[in-house]
Design a protein around this motif. Structure first.
Motif, mmCIF file in Angstrom:
data_model
loop_
_atom_site.group_PDB
_atom_site.id
_atom_site.type_symbol
_atom_site.label_atom_id
_atom_site.label_comp_id
_atom_site.label_asym_id
_atom_site.label_seq_id
_atom_site.Cartn_x
_atom_site.Cartn_y
_atom_site.Cartn_z
ATOM 1 N N ASP A 50 0.826 -1.205 0.000
ATOM 2 C CA ASP A 50 0.000 0.000 0.000
ATOM 3 C C ASP A 50 0.859 1.253 0.000
ATOM 4 O OD1 ASP A 50 -2.291 -1.409 -0.050
ATOM 5 O OD2 ASP A 50 -2.687 -1.306 2.106
ATOM 6 N N LYS A 56 0.913 4.160 -2.874
ATOM 7 C CA LYS A 56 0.702 5.586 -2.597
ATOM 8 C C LYS A 56 1.802 6.437 -3.219
ATOM 9 C CE LYS A 56 -0.909 6.935 1.533
ATOM 10 N NZ LYS A 56 -2.342 7.277 1.618
ATOM 11 N N ARG A 106 -1.085 0.458 -8.824
ATOM 12 C CA ARG A 106 -2.336 -0.031 -8.252
ATOM 13 C C ARG A 106 -2.879 -1.217 -9.070
ATOM 14 N NH1 ARG A 106 -5.434 2.553 -4.774
ATOM 15 N NH2 ARG A 106 -4.295 4.465 -5.128
ATOM 16 N N ARG A 131 -16.231 1.339 12.473
ATOM 17 C CA ARG A 131 -16.504 1.572 11.044
ATOM 18 C C ARG A 131 -15.882 2.886 10.577
ATOM 19 N NH1 ARG A 131 -22.478 -0.763 10.563
ATOM 20 N NH2 ARG A 131 -21.877 -2.891 10.013
ATOM 21 N N THR A 132 -15.944 3.906 11.445
ATOM 22 C CA THR A 132 -15.323 5.185 11.077
ATOM 23 C C THR A 132 -13.829 4.980 10.817
ATOM 24 O OG1 THR A 132 -16.816 6.159 12.676
ATOM 25 C CG2 THR A 132 -15.100 7.587 11.805
ATOM 26 N N SER A 160 -13.219 2.927 7.593
ATOM 27 C CA SER A 160 -13.511 3.607 6.331
ATOM 28 C C SER A 160 -12.509 4.725 6.086
ATOM 29 C CB SER A 160 -14.936 4.140 6.333
ATOM 30 O OG SER A 160 -15.044 5.191 7.257
ATOM 31 N N ARG A 161 -12.094 5.404 7.145
ATOM 32 C CA ARG A 161 -11.132 6.493 6.934
ATOM 33 C C ARG A 161 -9.789 5.934 6.486
ATOM 34 N NH1 ARG A 161 -11.684 11.784 10.379
ATOM 35 N NH2 ARG A 161 -10.118 12.269 8.821
ATOM 36 N N ARG A 181 -9.306 3.088 4.891
ATOM 37 C CA ARG A 181 -9.447 2.545 3.529
ATOM 38 C C ARG A 181 -9.448 3.685 2.516
ATOM 39 N NH1 ARG A 181 -13.489 -2.382 4.689
ATOM 40 N NH2 ARG A 181 -11.869 -3.782 5.467
ATOM 41 N N LYS A 182 -10.103 4.807 2.889
ATOM 42 C CA LYS A 182 -10.104 5.973 2.004
ATOM 43 C C LYS A 182 -8.663 6.461 1.822
ATOM 44 C CE LYS A 182 -13.978 8.392 2.606
ATOM 45 N NZ LYS A 182 -14.731 9.373 3.395
ATOM 46 N N GLY A 183 -7.871 6.319 2.853
ATOM 47 C CA GLY A 183 -6.464 6.721 2.779
ATOM 48 C C GLY A 183 -5.611 5.766 1.976
ATOM 49 N N GLY A 184 -6.202 4.665 1.502
ATOM 50 C CA GLY A 184 -5.433 3.777 0.634
ATOM 51 C C GLY A 184 -4.827 2.584 1.339
ATOM 52 N N SER A 189 -5.443 -1.193 3.035
ATOM 53 C CA SER A 189 -6.392 -2.278 3.237
ATOM 54 C C SER A 189 -6.233 -2.748 4.671
ATOM 55 C CB SER A 189 -6.145 -3.408 2.252
ATOM 56 O OG SER A 189 -4.777 -3.651 2.139
#
Lengths: 248, 497
Positions: free
Chosen positions: B16, B20, B26, B125-126, B129-130, B132-135, B137
């Protein structure tokens, strides 16, 4: 009788006043320092080696440069005797730090600044001379002009740090705003009690110029961490002339 | 209050990180390798490659044979470690206690934090998700113990293990989830233990006798009967000051005033915390969106605003204001403790160490830090190695400076070859030729033989002679090698006083 002593005292005080006006340090501090120069002291203004001033050394070749650095280190050793740090600024330095120990200096109390451009030597020296915390500043370089030397002298007059300007193989011997100009040449050592081998280092110390003093030539031997005055005949000059003729 | 822990597992941290940096990687097949026993072994594998059946631990050459177009990169464990620490610091927004689980996990002590996000489920979950949004896994799990949270995050598929329910959650997981060593795992495998639940039904004494104390300890940690301590990450304090300007600044004087104000603020903070600046960056954010910056370094930590200003002042001319600078920032990138009373390093009447250190900073700022040298003795006979360089003012010699053997005041950095005339082997030369001039030797001392230090370097020894010519100039000559095997060479190495 009392009138004469009073007059002498007054003259002495006046002389000191004039010297201090001219930028010489005649305070108690310099009186206490004994550079071991013996008879040579008479040549200096007021009979004291001028500290807090710029001394110029000039050496025409490698061997003279080593001798001049040697004599300069002896003077430096006296200045650093009370403890303190000295800055050694040079362009293309050849000095080998462990050898300073032989001349009475703790080599780790010397900070070396090796600059890459010759002009920077003067900048560093001027900055260092303004710093009262240093015992002395030595600069080795090739050429310096009158205006630059005057800047150094002005810096010294404020901070009372002693500066040594060592010109190695200068292109021309121009006048500088220095208190003294020295020329050191090595002398053949004398055999140690008839033993073979190399004796103690000897130098011919020529005070070419000294402000308010008397120039002259002296000869010293560095022995047992002390300078000894020696007398050697002028055979040296004859020899060097002969040598020049032979290999010119 | 019952403890709750959240474990975050970064399954593909290294890939990851690389994606980035190089976004074109990717979804592509690539791997990171490290040298191991003279082979290149895959340390981390991209998800795309893993789907093809490539796992970590495979030799890179084998992978290349299967997939000729695979891209390989060197693994950077230090960078990954730093990334993990940075992620841990990012997690401070969720809980004050975060620990790093090398090499790819984070442990968060979330006791009493989750309700601020409206319960544990929205909380986890927050975070997921944050991230994962940052790239990245990630997989995460919350449980009563670190061991259980870790096992479920890595090997289970629940998000939350209810309080006191960890034994149920662990029962179906494989023993590898318990942080056991390879030998124990192999033995468990041989004995047919496929799930942790099978272990729980066996008496403890039997387990201890067969499989060792460690298994019980790890099991206890996961179930909550053994205590486990966290080593929380300490946040690195940021020494940063900002100064927004009402009007864009274009003049040097304006920049100086801004710098002075920022230094004042930063130095006041340094005085409160007993710190000092070693390196600093002064940045200007320009109206046209560009940033300009200058940086300085000091020889010892300093919090003297006037001194630091002088160091920056030399470089202010490098700042290009263009249309104007609207925001200035000053950051101390390296901060060290300053001892309140400067210890006396050399007894110096009427002078202080700080003044000299500041002078050296000035000099280093102008002519470069590589110009400042200070030497200490080193216990070596070889002349080139007899001194070592130190970078601090305070370091004192551990051994005496030697004066038993003569050493020249001037030394040539490279010994210069000279032609000599020697009367007899092992005698000093009669004369030598240096720079086209013949120098007759009148008297000489020597030889002083200096052997190579075989544990450092091999080669012939040097025989040093101190010689004096008829004018009194003294030289340091040496002969490299012995007579006999080949013609020895002579060198000039220095000048005595």
């Amino acid at each position: 009788m009392e009138a004469i002593t009073g007059k002498n005292e007054m003259i002495r005080q006046l002389r000191e006043k004039i010297l201090s006006m001219e930028g010489f340090n005649v305070g108690d501090d310099s009186r206490r320092l004994d550079f071991g120069l013996g008879a040579m002291n008479a040549a200096f203004p007021g009979g004291i080696f001028p500290v807090g001033a710029i001394h110029e050394f000039s050496s025409p070749d490698e061997t003279c440069a080593a001798a001049a650095n040697g004599f300069l280190s002896v003077l430096l050793g006296t200045l650093m005797k009370k403890g303190g740090i000295c800055l050694w600024v040079s362009f293309n330095r050849k000095l080998f730090p462990p050898a300073l120990k032989f001349l009475g200096i703790e080599p780790h109390r010397v900070i070396f600044i090796d600059v890459r451009r010759p002009k920077e030597v003067l900048w560093v020296m001027e900055q260092a001379l303004k710093n009262k915390a240093l015992s002395a500043v030595v600069a080795e370089l090739r050429d310096v002009n009158f205006a630059e030397s005057r800047r150094l002298q002005l810096a010294v007059e404020d901070s009372k740090v002693t500066g040594f300007l060592h010109r190695r193989q200068p292109r021309m011997e121009n006048a500088l705003a220095c208190v003294a100009r020295w020329k050191i040449t090595p002398l053949p050592s004398s055999a140690n009690d008839g033993l073979p081998g190399v004796g103690f280092p000897r130098w011919q110390v020529e005070l070419v110029k000294i402000r308010n003093g008397r120039p002259g030539i002296w000869q010293f031997e560095w022995k047992n961490e002390k300078l000894y005055s020696v007398q050697q005949s002028t055979a040296l000059s004859a020899k060097s002339v002969k040598k020049q003729r032979k290999y010119a | 209050m019952p403890k709750r822990y959240l474990y975050i597992w970064f399954g593909y941290l290294a890939p990851d990180r690389l994606v980035k940096i190089n976004p074109e990687l990717r979804n592509g097949p690539f791997l990171l390798y490290a040298a191991e026993h003279g082979r290149m072994v895959a340390r981390a594998v991209s998800p795309a490659l893993e789907e093809e059946g490539i796992t970590r631990g495979m030799v890179v050459a084998d992978v290349r044979a299967i997939f000729p177009d695979v891209k390989v990169f060197a693994a950077e464990p230090a960078a990954e470690e730093k990334l993990l620490k940075d992620l841990a610091e990012w997690c401070f927004r969720f809980t004050p206690t975060v620990a790093v689980d090398p090499t790819d996990g984070l442990i968060l002590d979330i006791s009493g934090c989750a309700h601020l996000w409206g319960g544990e489920l929205p909380y986890v979950r927050t975070i997921i998700s944050r991230l994962r949004k940052g790239g990245y896994s990630v997989r995460a799990a919350i449980a009563d113990t670190i061991g259980a949270a870790r096992a479920v995050a890595r090997y289970g598929n629940e998000l939350i293990v209810e309080a006191q329910k960890q034994s149920d959650a662990l029962a179906l997981l494989p023993p590898v989830a318990l942080r056991l060593d390879d030998v124990t795992l192999q033995r468990l495998n041989k004995l047919g233990f496929r799930q942790i639940g099978q272990l729980l039904s066996i008496p403890r004494a039997n387990l201890r006798r067969r499989l060792g104390e460690m298994l019980l300890y790890r099991l206890g940690q996961a179930l909550g009967t053994e205590r486990e301590l966290l080593k929380p990450v300490q946040p690195t304090p940021v020494y940063l000051e900002r100064l927004p300007c009402l009007e864009p600044i274009r003049t040097a004087k304006g920049i100086e005033i801004a710098l002075e104000r920022l230094l004042e603020m930063l130095c006041a903070r340094f005085f409160r915390e007993g710190k000092g600046m070693r390196t600093g960056v002064f940045k200007g954010y320009r109206l046209d969106g560009e940033t300009v910056q200058i940086s300085i370094g000091t020889n010892r930590a300093s919090r003297n605003a006037a001194h630091l200003f002088r160091l920056f002042e030399l470089k202010i001319v490098e700042l290009e204001p263009a249309l104007g600078i609207e925001l200035f920032t000053l950051e101390a990138t390296l901060v060290e403790d300053v001892s309140e009373a400067q210890e006396a390093l050399w007894s110096m009447p009427g002078s202080n160490q700080t003044a000299i250190a500041e002078l050296l900073d000035n000099i280093a700022g102008k002519v470069g830090a590589q110009a400042v040298h200070r030497y200490l003795p080193q216990e070596h006979y070889w002349p080139e190695r007899s001194v070592k360089e130190v970078s601090t003012l305070g370091e004192q010699p551990e051994t005496e400076w030697r004066t038993d053997k003569p050493r020249p005041l001037h030394i040539l950095s490279r010994p210069e070859p000279v032609e000599v005339m020697v009367a007899l082997p092992d005698y000093p030369p009669k004369h030598f030729r240096y720079k086209g001039e013949i120098i007759n030797i009148v008297c000489a001392d020597g030889p002083e033989r200096i052997e190579q230090e075989w544990w450092l370097q091999s080669g012939p020894p040097r025989d040093y002679y101190q010689v004096e010519d008829e004018n009194g100039a003294r030289y340091w000559l040496f002969r490299l090698g012995l007579y006999g095997d080949r013609k020895p060479e002579w060198f000039l190495h220095g000048f005595f006083v």
